[in-house]
Design a protein around this motif. Structure first.
Motif, PDB file in Angstrom:
ATOM      1  N   THR A 171      -6.821   2.831 -14.279  1.00  0.00           N
ATOM      2  CA  THR A 171      -7.808   2.699 -13.209  1.00  0.00           C
ATOM      3  C   THR A 171      -8.558   1.384 -13.378  1.00  0.00           C
ATOM      4  O   THR A 171      -8.608   0.827 -14.471  1.00  0.00           O
ATOM      5  N   ALA A 172      -9.128   0.914 -12.272  1.00  0.00           N
ATOM      6  CA  ALA A 172      -9.858  -0.354 -12.317  1.00  0.00           C
ATOM      7  C   ALA A 172     -11.095  -0.232 -13.202  1.00  0.00           C
ATOM      8  O   ALA A 172     -11.461  -1.170 -13.897  1.00  0.00           O
ATOM      9  N   ALA A 173     -11.748   0.923 -13.175  1.00  0.00           N
ATOM     10  CA  ALA A 173     -12.946   1.146 -13.991  1.00  0.00           C
ATOM     11  C   ALA A 173     -12.912   2.574 -14.521  1.00  0.00           C
ATOM     12  O   ALA A 173     -13.379   3.491 -13.855  1.00  0.00           O
ATOM     13  N   ALA A 224       0.852  -1.183   0.000  1.00  0.00           N
ATOM     14  CA  ALA A 224       0.000   0.000   0.000  1.00  0.00           C
ATOM     15  C   ALA A 224       0.886   1.231   0.000  1.00  0.00           C
ATOM     16  O   ALA A 224       1.625   1.467   0.939  1.00  0.00           O
ATOM     17  N   ASP A 225       0.824   1.980  -1.088  1.00  0.00           N
ATOM     18  CA  ASP A 225       1.674   3.153  -1.187  1.00  0.00           C
ATOM     19  C   ASP A 225       1.080   4.097  -2.204  1.00  0.00           C
ATOM     20  O   ASP A 225       0.721   3.697  -3.303  1.00  0.00           O
ATOM     21  N   LYS A 244      -4.077  -0.563  -4.736  1.00  0.00           N
ATOM     22  CA  LYS A 244      -5.257   0.230  -5.080  1.00  0.00           C
ATOM     23  C   LYS A 244      -5.285   1.514  -4.296  1.00  0.00           C
ATOM     24  O   LYS A 244      -5.099   1.526  -3.087  1.00  0.00           O
ATOM     25  N   PHE A 245      -5.550   2.585  -5.002  1.00  0.00           N
ATOM     26  CA  PHE A 245      -5.660   3.899  -4.394  1.00  0.00           C
ATOM     27  C   PHE A 245      -7.082   4.343  -4.700  1.00  0.00           C
ATOM     28  O   PHE A 245      -7.405   4.643  -5.851  1.00  0.00           O
ATOM     29  N   THR A 246      -7.960   4.309  -3.711  1.00  0.00           N
ATOM     30  CA  THR A 246      -9.368   4.622  -3.955  1.00  0.00           C
ATOM     31  C   THR A 246      -9.633   6.083  -3.628  1.00  0.00           C
ATOM     32  O   THR A 246      -9.328   6.543  -2.530  1.00  0.00           O
ATOM     33  N   LEU A 247     -10.194   6.795  -4.614  1.00  0.00           N
ATOM     34  CA  LEU A 247     -10.408   8.230  -4.482  1.00  0.00           C
ATOM     35  C   LEU A 247     -11.880   8.547  -4.651  1.00  0.00           C
ATOM     36  O   LEU A 247     -12.495   8.156  -5.640  1.00  0.00           O
ATOM     37  N   GLN A 266     -19.136   7.774  -8.666  1.00  0.00           N
ATOM     38  CA  GLN A 266     -18.435   6.514  -8.349  1.00  0.00           C
ATOM     39  C   GLN A 266     -17.023   6.837  -7.882  1.00  0.00           C
ATOM     40  O   GLN A 266     -16.412   7.779  -8.372  1.00  0.00           O
ATOM     41  N   PRO A 267     -16.497   6.050  -6.953  1.00  0.00           N
ATOM     42  CA  PRO A 267     -15.099   6.264  -6.571  1.00  0.00           C
ATOM     43  C   PRO A 267     -14.160   5.877  -7.719  1.00  0.00           C
ATOM     44  O   PRO A 267     -14.481   4.998  -8.510  1.00  0.00           O
ATOM     45  N   LEU A 268     -13.031   6.555  -7.773  1.00  0.00           N
ATOM     46  CA  LEU A 268     -12.018   6.240  -8.772  1.00  0.00           C
ATOM     47  C   LEU A 268     -11.008   5.309  -8.113  1.00  0.00           C
ATOM     48  O   LEU A 268     -10.447   5.649  -7.068  1.00  0.00           O
ATOM     49  N   ILE A 269     -10.795   4.144  -8.699  1.00  0.00           N
ATOM     50  CA  ILE A 269      -9.816   3.205  -8.147  1.00  0.00           C
ATOM     51  C   ILE A 269      -8.591   3.251  -9.044  1.00  0.00           C
ATOM     52  O   ILE A 269      -8.578   2.729 -10.154  1.00  0.00           O
ATOM     53  N   LEU A 270      -7.588   3.947  -8.552  1.00  0.00           N
ATOM     54  CA  LEU A 270      -6.400   4.234  -9.339  1.00  0.00           C
ATOM     55  C   LEU A 270      -5.359   3.143  -9.123  1.00  0.00           C
ATOM     56  O   LEU A 270      -5.055   2.789  -7.993  1.00  0.00           O
ATOM     57  N   GLU A 271      -4.829   2.621 -10.220  1.00  0.00           N
ATOM     58  CA  GLU A 271      -3.797   1.596 -10.111  1.00  0.00           C
ATOM     59  C   GLU A 271      -2.414   2.167 -10.403  1.00  0.00           C
ATOM     60  O   GLU A 271      -1.443   1.774  -9.788  1.00  0.00           O
ATOM     61  N   ARG A 272      -2.360   3.132 -11.332  1.00  0.00           N
ATOM     62  CA  ARG A 272      -1.048   3.671 -11.683  1.00  0.00           C
ATOM     63  C   ARG A 272      -1.185   4.953 -12.493  1.00  0.00           C
ATOM     64  O   ARG A 272      -2.123   5.106 -13.275  1.00  0.00           O
TER      65      ARG A 272
END
Length: 133
Positions: free
Chosen positions: A56-58, A4-5, A23-26, A121-127
């Motif tokens: 992002t995941a979605a 987690a970073d 996962k970085f959930t925003l 919707q939340p943004l799930i950022l991967e990179r």
């Protein structure tokens, strides 16, 4: 393995962030606008890069997405204007935000990602990656 970073990226005021492994959930604010700022020591020159890639995941969680850069004197300048998701190229690495011809000779100390949510919707950022010329 994944850890987690957030790599020093921080959610700006009004945007909630939670970090889990990989996962970085925003969560954008009540107005549906989210902002994520990079660390303060980027020394980022758009001339050296072709694009910024956001994974992002979605992706559909975003209606529009754009990128600003902060100059040494603290001014924010649009590098990629807010762009409709449907107009962005999707590559295996994520969404391609082209930097063509933007502020080429300026060096930015920080960049920030701005987005408008699609139905909050939340943004799930991967990179977030910088794609070299």
């Amino acid at each position: 393995g994944m850890h987690a970073d957030s790599d020093g990226w921080v959610a700006a005021t009004g945007t909630q962030a939670s970090v889990r492994p990989g996962k970085f959930t925003l969560q954008a604010g009540a107005d549906g606008t989210g902002t994520l700022e990079s660390p303060d020591d980027l020394a980022f020159k758009p001339a050296d890069y072709r694009a910024i890639i956001v994974k992002t995941a979605a992706p559909e969680a975003m209606a529009t997405v754009g990128v600003d850069g902060q100059t040494a004197d603290g001014k924010w300048i649009a590098l990629v204007a807010a762009t409709d998701l449907s107009k962005l190229a999707r590559v295996s690495a994520g969404l391609l935000l082209p930097l063509a011809g933007t502020q080429s000779d300026v060096e930015f100390r920080r960049v920030r990602l701005n987005w408008k949510t699609n139905g909050n919707q939340p943004l799930i950022l991967e990179r977030i990656a910088f794609y070299v010329q």
